[in-house]
Structures are given as structure tokens and as C-alpha cells.
Design an enzyme around this catalytic site. Sequence first.
Site, PDB file in Angstrom:
ATOM      1  N   PRO A 274       0.920  -1.298   0.067  1.00  0.00           N
ATOM      2  CA  PRO A 274       0.022  -0.240   0.061  1.00  0.00           C
ATOM      3  C   PRO A 274       0.900   1.293  -0.025  1.00  0.00           C
ATOM      4  O   PRO A 274       1.855   1.236   0.316  1.00  0.00           O
ATOM      5  CB  PRO A 274      -0.645  -0.211   1.300  1.00  0.00           C
ATOM      6  CG  PRO A 274       0.136  -1.072   2.114  1.00  0.00           C
ATOM      7  CD  PRO A 274       0.812  -1.787   1.222  1.00  0.00           C
ATOM      8  N   GLY A 275       0.387   2.209  -0.625  1.00  0.00           N
ATOM      9  CA  GLY A 275       0.958   3.434  -0.513  1.00  0.00           C
ATOM     10  C   GLY A 275      -0.049   4.664  -0.187  1.00  0.00           C
ATOM     11  O   GLY A 275       0.140   5.039   0.808  1.00  0.00           O
ATOM     12  N   ARG A 276      -0.894   4.996  -1.055  1.00  0.00           N
ATOM     13  CA  ARG A 276      -1.881   6.014  -0.872  1.00  0.00           C
ATOM     14  C   ARG A 276      -2.685   5.666   0.423  1.00  0.00           C
ATOM     15  O   ARG A 276      -2.872   6.692   0.989  1.00  0.00           O
ATOM     16  CB  ARG A 276      -3.208   5.971  -1.958  1.00  0.00           C
ATOM     17  CG  ARG A 276      -3.837   7.089  -1.818  1.00  0.00           C
ATOM     18  CD  ARG A 276      -5.203   6.945  -2.935  1.00  0.00           C
ATOM     19  NE  ARG A 276      -4.611   6.297  -4.380  1.00  0.00           N
ATOM     20  CZ  ARG A 276      -4.230   7.032  -5.316  1.00  0.00           C
ATOM     21  NH1 ARG A 276      -4.369   8.607  -5.353  1.00  0.00           N
ATOM     22  NH2 ARG A 276      -3.810   6.858  -6.433  1.00  0.00           N
ATOM     23  N   CYS A 346       2.045  28.656 -16.369  1.00  0.00           N
ATOM     24  CA  CYS A 346       1.574  29.316 -17.529  1.00  0.00           C
ATOM     25  C   CYS A 346       0.813  28.270 -18.240  1.00  0.00           C
ATOM     26  O   CYS A 346       1.333  27.831 -19.397  1.00  0.00           O
ATOM     27  CB  CYS A 346       2.693  29.894 -18.701  1.00  0.00           C
ATOM     28  SG  CYS A 346       3.300  31.098 -17.294  1.00  0.00           S
TER      29      CYS A 346
HETATM   30  N1  LLP Z   1       2.713  -1.470  -6.046  1.00  0.00           N
HETATM   31  C1  LLP Z   1       3.122  -1.085  -7.336  1.00  0.00           C
HETATM   32  C2  LLP Z   1       3.664  -2.257  -8.298  1.00  0.00           C
HETATM   33  C3  LLP Z   1       2.636   0.195  -7.773  1.00  0.00           C
HETATM   34  O1  LLP Z   1       2.834   0.380  -9.220  1.00  0.00           O
HETATM   35  C4  LLP Z   1       1.910   1.000  -7.001  1.00  0.00           C
HETATM   36  C5  LLP Z   1       1.439   2.279  -7.493  1.00  0.00           C
HETATM   37  C6  LLP Z   1       1.768   0.718  -5.616  1.00  0.00           C
HETATM   38  C7  LLP Z   1       2.172  -0.632  -5.312  1.00  0.00           C
HETATM   39  C8  LLP Z   1       0.961   1.514  -4.800  1.00  0.00           C
HETATM   40  O2  LLP Z   1      -0.431   1.871  -5.083  1.00  0.00           O
HETATM   41  P1  LLP Z   1      -1.390   2.532  -4.191  1.00  0.00           P
HETATM   42  O3  LLP Z   1      -1.505   1.756  -3.081  1.00  0.00           O
HETATM   43  O4  LLP Z   1      -0.544   3.803  -3.839  1.00  0.00           O
HETATM   44  O5  LLP Z   1      -2.771   2.715  -4.780  1.00  0.00           O
HETATM   45  N2  LLP Z   1       0.192   8.796  -9.544  1.00  0.00           N
HETATM   46  C9  LLP Z   1      -0.928   8.133  -9.104  1.00  0.00           C
HETATM   47  C10 LLP Z   1      -1.006   6.813  -8.758  1.00  0.00           C
HETATM   48  C11 LLP Z   1       0.097   6.114  -9.308  1.00  0.00           C
HETATM   49  C12 LLP Z   1       0.170   4.715  -8.892  1.00  0.00           C
HETATM   50  C13 LLP Z   1       1.331   3.768  -9.442  1.00  0.00           C
HETATM   51  N3  LLP Z   1       1.460   2.669  -8.758  1.00  0.00           N
HETATM   52  C14 LLP Z   1      -2.039   9.262  -8.499  1.00  0.00           C
HETATM   53  O6  LLP Z   1      -1.584  10.128  -8.021  1.00  0.00           O
HETATM   54  O7  LLP Z   1      -3.306   8.646  -8.362  1.00  0.00           O
END
Ligand code: LLP
Length: 419
Positions: A274-276, A346
Site C-alpha cells: 500500500p502507498g496511498r 502558464c
Molecule cells: N505496487 C505497485 C507495483 C505500484 O505500481 C503501485 C502504484 C503501488 C504498489 C502503490 O499503489 P497505491 O497503494 O498507492 O494505490 N500517481 C497516481 C498513482 C500511481 C500509482 C502507481 N503505482 C495518483 O496520483 O493517483
Amino acid sequence: MHDFHYVDNRLFCEDVSVAQLAKKFSTPLYVYSRRTVLDHYLKIKRAFSALKPLICFSVKSNSNLSILKTLVAHGAGLDIVSGGELRRALRVKADPKKIVYASVGKTRPEIEEAIRCGILFFNIESLQELGVISEVATRLKKEARVCIRINPDIEAYTHRYITTGTLESKFGVDFQTARIIFLNQENFKCVRILGLHMHIGSQITQSGPFLSALKKVCGFIDELKKMGIGLQWLNIGGGLGIIYRQEQPQTADEYARAVLPILKKTGLKIILEPGRFIVGNAGILVTQVLYNKDTRARRFVIVDAGMNDLVRPSLYDAYHEICPLDNRRMLSSGSMKLSDVVGPICESGDFLAKDRLLPLFDNGDLLAVMGAGAYGFSMASNYNSRRRPAEVLVKGNRYYLVRSREDFDDLTRLERIVG
Ligand code: LLP
């Protein structure tokens, strides 16, 4: 849900007044709540405790060293996608045995460095990449551990730019390619295939797509078992959605309840990335109103943060709540008008919020762009030769400047004038 709240109409992060931080460190400014980061990490850890999974925080969502350190110190592993992220992981002394490395475009030097460090495994995304990893490992006389990232061809019902598990996307390999890889394992010298990985997208609010993908992947695991191929690990990726507006995403508990039975059946060690979910609502971007401009069509609130500081609204039409640091503004709703909150860049695509009913702000008023902890600073750029903002971490009633605002010399430091 998070530790940003009003006390007597003034926005606080934990026990610190956000206006005080803006005054001290100026704007635009990222402010993170350490407590919220840990709270979300522990939520997911507890929800899955029956399986004791390895939780690898996705560094790309927020790669600030203090955020990484906070999580690593509480037992988290890291999910990385580049040599740069590996350096960050090593800077905070992350245990290499808890680092997993995805990316469709790993270079030979990146692969070599990761093998030398002894990371847990690579999530490989193509047959050719596996060949290169084998070549590098053979040259180094070391063993490289890998998982195969499966592209299960499942629609995740999220923004198309962050959908990663359908065959139109560049990620992972399909089941047939994975089959071929397993059947030809012995051709890949110095490589040990330990398991499977999937990550079908980001900001996914329902358990359905995860379950559909998992069912396919687990069917494949059974097929491999019948062929006498045993695995150790199953990495189910990240992707859990959070509340930006009025979404009703599954909670960590609901997610766990939906997928635990099928995960248990595999008997494999589980990884989540998890990231977000961990950092999204743990951060805000504080900005200052520079000007107001009324046209016949609408009102523009021109602020000092732009798409270079937070690109999500411009890139994905993402919604971020706008909250004044002094909430008495919102309460005196007499002058409410449909407004766009725009930056100084811009480009017409430079906006933080569109069509919001907002009061008339005074120049100098401070606003918080909420939910900016994930993919905020980590996607910031120097476009328009703007210095990237400072970052502050709040811990109870204390706060720390964890990254200074760039200075003007930083903008030109690597350049050489040839005329
Ligand atoms: N694992 C892999 C292999 C990933 O590519 C990603 C995110 C994650 C984990 C984590 O995903 P999360 O739990 O954060 O959803 N910039 C975009 C999101 C791009 C996500 C890329 N991969 C945004 O601002 O919504």
C-alpha cells in the site's frame, strides 16, 4: 480518518496550528501528520494480522526519508521502482530482506545494485527482463530471487492512467507467458522464482476487482502446484482507495475480510504494497491566496501553489478538498461563488480545484489542499523554474522541517552555460 481538524475554527495538524507552520516555513508547504501515517499502517497490519503479511510501503507515493524511516522503524518493508528509491531505502536503513522491486524498465546497473544489496526479490515484468536479471546474476555469481508479476486482465474501475491490470497496460505478463517462464526455469541461470505478484491499479474503492484478480491468480497457483511447481510468496500489490470527496472505499477490515479466505487457502507468505492508503490523507499542501479575479464566467482564486507542486488535479482531474486555515471564512457564506483555485503556472490546466463554491478570500488568506500526502511532493517538478516546496512532519505538539524548500541555486546547480 486523519489528524487534521479545526480547533476554534483554526486548522490543526495533530497539536500544531497549521497557520503557525505556514508563517514559519512560508508557502507552498507540505505538512504531514506522523500519527496518521502510523495509524493507517497499523490499520492494515491489524486487518491482515491472521496472515502476518509483510507490508511493503510503496515508496513512490511519498519518498520523504522521514516518512520512510517512521514506517521502517515500525517494521514495514518497502516497495521500490528505481535505483533512486533503492538509495532512499538504504538511507533509512531498511532491511534489504524486506525490499521488493517492481518496474517495467529496470536497467542493468539498477539490477546489479539491487542484487548486490540482497533485496528480497524483483517483481519481473517481462520475459526479456528475466533474461537480463539472469545474465547479471550469473556475472555476479549471485542468486537473484524473483516473483513474476501477473497481469490478470481485470478492470479495476479507476482512472485509466492508474489502471495496471488489463492487457492494454504495459505491466506484468499474461498467464501464458508466466507458464512458459515456469516451464523453462532452468534456462534462467542464477535465478530463483519464488512467487507471484499482482498490482491491478490504484485508488480502487471496491473489493470486487481485487477478488476477481486473486481468483484468477490463485487458479494459476493451483495449476502450477499440479505441475509440481511450488511457490513461497504471493504479493497482492497496493491500490486501496481512500476518501478524497465522498467515495466510500472499502476499509482495511472489509478488504481483509474479502480476501483473507482465498489468501489463506494458498498457504503462501503474503505481501501487500500500500502507498496511498497509508499516506494519502496524512498530508496537506498549504498555499496562500495571491489574488482574486472575477470574470463574467467565474471567479479565479489565484494561489502560490501550482501543478508543479501538486499535479494530480491537472493530470487525473483528481478532486482535493480545499479548506481555509481559518474556517470562519467558510462559515460567513454570504459571498459564496463558484470558483476555480488556480496556480501561477502558464498553462490553463494548472488548477488545484474547479467549480467549487467558495467564499471571497482576502489576499494572503491561507488554504489547505487536503489529501495531498500521496503522489503530492513525490510527483512535484521544477516546471516554470519553481522551487519545490518544503515538507514538515508533525509529531504531537512538535514539528520538524524534513525537507527544506529548494533555493534558487538548486535550480541551476547542474547546468553549465555554453553560449
Ligand atoms: N505496487 C505497485 C507495483 C505500484 O505500481 C503501485 C502504484 C503501488 C504498489 C502503490 O499503489 P497505491 O497503494 O498507492 O494505490 N500517481 C497516481 C498513482 C500511481 C500509482 C502507481 N503505482 C495518483 O496520483 O493517483
